[in-house]
Design a protein around this motif. Sequence first.
Motif, PDB file in Angstrom:
ATOM      1  N   ARG A   1       0.852  -1.187   0.000  1.00  0.00           N
ATOM      2  CA  ARG A   1       0.000   0.000   0.000  1.00  0.00           C
ATOM      3  C   ARG A   1       0.886   1.234   0.000  1.00  0.00           C
ATOM      4  O   ARG A   1       2.079   1.156   0.313  1.00  0.00           O
ATOM      5  CB  ARG A   1      -0.916   0.010   1.215  1.00  0.00           C
ATOM      6  CG  ARG A   1      -1.960  -1.090   1.226  1.00  0.00           C
ATOM      7  CD  ARG A   1      -2.929  -0.907   2.373  1.00  0.00           C
ATOM      8  NE  ARG A   1      -3.740   0.282   2.187  1.00  0.00           N
ATOM      9  CZ  ARG A   1      -4.981   0.282   1.680  1.00  0.00           C
ATOM     10  NH1 ARG A   1      -5.537  -0.869   1.314  1.00  0.00           N
ATOM     11  NH2 ARG A   1      -5.661   1.388   1.554  1.00  0.00           N
ATOM     12  N   SER A   2       0.305   2.354  -0.334  1.00  0.00           N
ATOM     13  CA  SER A   2       1.060   3.601  -0.322  1.00  0.00           C
ATOM     14  C   SER A   2       1.319   4.051   1.109  1.00  0.00           C
ATOM     15  O   SER A   2       0.456   3.902   1.983  1.00  0.00           O
ATOM     16  CB  SER A   2       0.289   4.689  -1.069  1.00  0.00           C
ATOM     17  OG  SER A   2       0.939   5.938  -0.939  1.00  0.00           O
ATOM     18  N   GLU A   3       2.491   4.574   1.341  1.00  0.00           N
ATOM     19  CA  GLU A   3       2.801   5.132   2.650  1.00  0.00           C
ATOM     20  C   GLU A   3       2.318   6.579   2.757  1.00  0.00           C
ATOM     21  O   GLU A   3       2.353   7.178   3.836  1.00  0.00           O
ATOM     22  CB  GLU A   3       4.314   5.069   2.890  1.00  0.00           C
ATOM     23  CG  GLU A   3       4.859   3.639   2.942  1.00  0.00           C
ATOM     24  CD  GLU A   3       6.356   3.607   3.144  1.00  0.00           C
ATOM     25  OE1 GLU A   3       6.949   4.688   3.332  1.00  0.00           O
ATOM     26  OE2 GLU A   3       6.926   2.500   3.131  1.00  0.00           O
ATOM     27  N   ILE A   4       1.862   7.134   1.620  1.00  0.00           N
ATOM     28  CA  ILE A   4       1.421   8.529   1.597  1.00  0.00           C
ATOM     29  C   ILE A   4       0.093   8.595   0.839  1.00  0.00           C
ATOM     30  O   ILE A   4       0.045   9.014  -0.322  1.00  0.00           O
ATOM     31  CB  ILE A   4       2.451   9.448   0.914  1.00  0.00           C
ATOM     32  CG1 ILE A   4       3.869   9.141   1.407  1.00  0.00           C
ATOM     33  CG2 ILE A   4       2.121  10.925   1.174  1.00  0.00           C
ATOM     34  CD1 ILE A   4       4.945   9.878   0.639  1.00  0.00           C
ATOM     35  N   PRO A   5      -1.019   8.179   1.454  1.00  0.00           N
ATOM     36  CA  PRO A   5      -2.309   8.206   0.759  1.00  0.00           C
ATOM     37  C   PRO A   5      -2.889   9.620   0.708  1.00  0.00           C
ATOM     38  O   PRO A   5      -2.317  10.564   1.248  1.00  0.00           O
ATOM     39  CB  PRO A   5      -3.168   7.281   1.623  1.00  0.00           C
ATOM     40  CG  PRO A   5      -2.605   7.443   3.000  1.00  0.00           C
ATOM     41  CD  PRO A   5      -1.124   7.632   2.814  1.00  0.00           C
TER      42      PRO A   5
END
Length: 226
Positions: free
Chosen positions: A80-84
Motif C-alpha cells: 500500500r502507499s505510505e502517503i495516501p
Amino acid sequence: MAATVLITGAGRGLGHELAVQYAHHGWRVIASGRTHPAQGCAGRIEFQPLDVADPASICDLATRLAGRPVDVLVNNAAIRSEIPGLHSFAPDEFLKVVRTNTLGPLLLARALRPNLVAGRMRVIANIGSRAGSMAEGLLDDYDDDYAYRCSKSALNMVCAQLAQDLRVDGITVLSLHPGWVKTDMGGDQAILAVEDSARGLRTIIDSATPGDSGSFQTFDGVPIGW
C-alpha cells in the motif's frame, strides 16, 4: 507426482499462510519474496528470493526455474502507499505501488509462462482487491489510497488481457479478492482470519477451470463487478 505452486510475497501474512496450507496438503511449494518465510515451513517449502518490483529479479527467478513445471502461480505480493490522500501522495510513491502490484504480476506471468505450460493445472491467481472495482470498490469503507486502488484496478485489466492471450496455452487466469484479512496490511480492524481467507482462496484456485478464466471473485466465490 505432487503439484507445484509458486507464491509471491510468501514471507509473511496471507502469502505465508497459503504456503503453509499448500505444504500441509502435500503440494510442492516455492515460496518467493524478499524475506525468507517465517516459522511453520521448515523442510517442506523451497524458498526463492524475489523482488517483484525489480524486472531483473523476475528474470533471474525465471532462469533459476527454467524447465521446472509450475501448476499454479499465485501473485500475492503487494504493498500500500505510505502517503495516501489526494493532496499528499507523491508521484514516485504512486509509481512504486503500481510497479509492485500491477507490473510485477504481469512480468511474472510472462516470465513463467513456459513453466505453467509444462504444468498440469495451469492457473494464475492474481490476489486483487474489491478496492480496485469500479462497480463496487467505492461502496467499501472510505479508503483514499489512490495508488493502491489504481494498481488493483489495473491488475484486473491485466487479468482480463492475460485470460485472452494465454487461452491458447490452456492457462486459466483469476482475479481474487481475499477479503479484509487480519494481516499487517489489513490492519487491526480487519474481520477475516488469515487461515480462513487462504482456505477459501485455495478452494477456488484448486477447482478452477478454463471457463473461469478472466473472472473476478471473492475468496468465498462471490462474483465481483469490474
